[in-house]
Design a protein around this motif. Structure first.
Motif, PDB file in Angstrom:
ATOM      1  N   UNK A   1      72.982 -76.845 123.523  1.00  0.00           N
ATOM      2  CA  UNK A   1      74.083 -75.936 123.846  1.00  0.00           C
ATOM      3  C   UNK A   1      75.159 -76.044 122.779  1.00  0.00           C
ATOM      4  N   UNK A   2      75.665 -74.884 122.358  1.00  0.00           N
ATOM      5  CA  UNK A   2      76.775 -74.823 121.404  1.00  0.00           C
ATOM      6  C   UNK A   2      77.816 -73.870 121.966  1.00  0.00           C
ATOM      7  N   UNK A   3      79.079 -74.229 121.893  1.00  0.00           N
ATOM      8  CA  UNK A   3      80.154 -73.400 122.412  1.00  0.00           C
ATOM      9  C   UNK A   3      80.919 -72.723 121.278  1.00  0.00           C
ATOM     10  N   UNK A   4      81.257 -71.453 121.476  1.00  0.00           N
ATOM     11  CA  UNK A   4      82.104 -70.718 120.546  1.00  0.00           C
ATOM     12  C   UNK A   4      83.180 -70.006 121.360  1.00  0.00           C
ATOM     13  N   UNK A   5      84.200 -69.521 120.713  1.00  0.00           N
ATOM     14  CA  UNK A   5      85.271 -68.833 121.406  1.00  0.00           C
ATOM     15  C   UNK A   5      84.888 -67.423 121.798  1.00  0.00           C
ATOM     16  N   UNK A   6      85.746 -66.748 122.583  1.00  0.00           N
ATOM     17  CA  UNK A   6      85.481 -65.356 122.980  1.00  0.00           C
ATOM     18  C   UNK A   6      85.230 -64.474 121.774  1.00  0.00           C
ATOM     19  N   UNK A   7      84.153 -63.699 121.837  1.00  0.00           N
ATOM     20  CA  UNK A   7      83.763 -62.835 120.728  1.00  0.00           C
ATOM     21  C   UNK A   7      82.908 -63.515 119.689  1.00  0.00           C
ATOM     22  N   UNK A   8      82.669 -64.809 119.850  1.00  0.00           N
ATOM     23  CA  UNK A   8      81.928 -65.564 118.847  1.00  0.00           C
ATOM     24  C   UNK A   8      80.458 -65.230 118.747  1.00  0.00           C
ATOM     25  N   UNK A   9      79.886 -64.584 119.757  1.00  0.00           N
ATOM     26  CA  UNK A   9      78.468 -64.196 119.692  1.00  0.00           C
ATOM     27  C   UNK A   9      78.290 -62.718 119.376  1.00  0.00           C
ATOM     28  N   UNK A  10      79.391 -61.970 119.284  1.00  0.00           N
ATOM     29  CA  UNK A  10      79.307 -60.508 119.178  1.00  0.00           C
ATOM     30  C   UNK A  10      78.534 -60.042 117.950  1.00  0.00           C
TER      31      UNK A  10
END
Length: 457
Positions: free
Chosen positions: A428-437
């Motif tokens: 699992x890797x976490x990014x901020x809002x919009x980070x996968x867009x």
């Protein structure tokens, strides 16, 4: 040259008699016996087979299995026919460019109206989609019928975030609403057609009460509306989109308690199933669609309640591009037991993932779309994610799941949650809002990308 125009090419009144909508639909199929329904399906299947034998694609497909005209006499014989999928259609296009030989256009191409679109290209090169007037209007009707049964009224203002251009979906949803519901329709399209800020402006200005489209983008629009200070001016009461494995409560909460309805279909077939007013499973439109669930590996019918590939035969599409045992490679399972509406149609759980996107990790089948339902409806997460699959030096496949977090998420807890839900450990890797867009292309695609396969790199 004399030729029929679109509405002269089929009998619209007969179509409405054969495929009723509104109260006529409920009256006909509530309480109908399964035997009566099967007889109706069988008659339509026989007509469809006569048309199929006129088309080179099916002549070649069936002839390769030693099947001759007359061998398939009733619907009970359908399992003797081979299934086909998008790869077979694209092979037809490659051999007979640019439209292939699966539509049955022949010498009639210049005289019969033909509607041409393509798929979105989510799983590869866009596929040609062709419809004759009757096939197209029944396709539209099935969506309009579903919307009305779910509660869409002629007084509603409907905003669609389905894409347009060459893609089929947005066009036939527009036709469904305008031809069969009388609701006011706003064809906003995707975020690249109408920017998200402009989308929520339209909703506020024109009093949109129903949203239709893919849930991922509809959920995002709620955040945009909040950021623009427009939520107080909105009164969305109904959402109809492809929920799949997402938790409907998340999108309902985002839109202030609007009721969300699920439905399922693909470009080749149109709408296959949709929820009824009680939202307890998706009813297969069995007067128009014959659905089989086949084992992903063996191709044999699965037992009641078990998961299998959806293989669809369009009983109504007997003009242009008949669809006879098309393997969608989307998986689901049938819901057994009685329903609350008295409808004769069987029900399915809806889209559960794609068998051709399935990843096998340590012997466990993992469907990336399943992650959406696991991580949705958490205040610390946006619900957006993307999966990466790679192969290590030892030849073992591993998955990394990138999840958008608003902050405060426990990465170890999320990893354990996914391990329990999927049955296998993933990174699992976490990014901020919009980070996968950028990876999912959620703003520009009808169907966001959820799996990126890096094993061939």
């Amino acid at each position: 040259m004399t030729f029929p125009s679109y509405f002269e090419a089929f009998d619209a009144r007969q179509m409405l008699a054969d495929y009723p909508v509104g109260e006529a639909f409920v009256r006909r199929y509530t309480g109908m016996s399964r035997d009566e329904l099967h007889a109706l399906q069988d008659a339509r299947f026989r007509t469809l087979m006569r048309r199929g034998w006129e088309i080179p694609f099916y002549q070649r497909l069936w002839g390769a299995q030693g099947i001759e005209p007359g061998d398939i006499r009733t619907l009970e014989d359908i399992t003797r026919l081979p299934v086909y999928d998008k790869s077979d259609v694209m092979a037809s296009v490659a051999a007979h460019p640019p439209l292939g030989d699966f539509a049955g256009l022949g010498q009639d191409a210049g005289r019969s109206p033909v509607i041409f679109h393509t798929t979105s290209g989510t799983t590869g090169r866009p596929q040609p989609l062709l419809f004759g007037p009757k096939g197209r209007e029944v396709t539209n009707l099935l969506v309009g019928r579903m919307y009305r049964w779910q509660g869409m009224a002629h007084s509603d203002v409907v905003q669609s975030v389905y894409g347009h251009g060459m893609i089929n979906g947005g066009h036939y949803v527009r036709e469904a609403v305008t031809h069969f519901t009388n609701a006011l329709f706003l064809s906003a399209g995707t975020g690249i057609e109408t920017r998200s800020v402009a989308q929520v402006g339209l909703m506020a200005d024109f009093g949109v009460s129903v949203l239709v489209g893919f849930i991922d983008y509809i959920r995002k629009l709620a955040e945009v509306a909040e950021a623009e200070g427009l939520r107080e001016r909105m009164n969305v009461r109904m959402i109809c989109g492809h929920l799949g494995m997402d938790d409907r409560s998340g999108v309902e909460a985002a839109w202030g308690g609007a009721k969300a309805f699920d439905w399922y279909g693909v470009g080749d077939t149109g709408a296959i199933a949709g929820e009824g007013p009680e939202r307890d499973g998706l009813y297969v439109w069995e007067d128009a669609q014959y659905l089989e669930l086949l084992d992903v590996e063996s191709g044999a019918p699965v037992a009641a309640g078990e998961t299998g590939d959806m293989v669809v035969t369009c009983l109504f599409k007997d003009d242009i591009a008949p669809c006879i045992r098309f393997n969608t490679h989307d998986i689901t399972n049938e819901i057994t037991g009685a329903n609350q509406t008295g409808m004769a149609f069987k029900r399915i759980t809806g889209f559960r993932g794609r068998s051709d996107n399935m990843v096998k990790l340590r012997g466990i089948n993992v469907f990336p779309h399943a992650i959406g339902g696991v991580i949705e409806n958490r205040s610390d997460l946006t619900g957006e994610f993307v999966c990466y699959v790679a192969r290590d030096a030892g030849g073992r496949d591993a998955m990394r799941v990138v999840i958008e977090s608003r902050g405060g998420s426990d990465i170890a807890q999320l990893g354990e949650l996914l391990r329990r839900s999927l049955g296998v450990e993933v990174a699992v890797e976490l990014v901020g809002p919009g980070g996968t867009a950028a990876a999912t292309q959620v703003d520009v695609r009808q169907k966001p990308i959820r799996l990126i396969d890096e094993r061939g790199k």
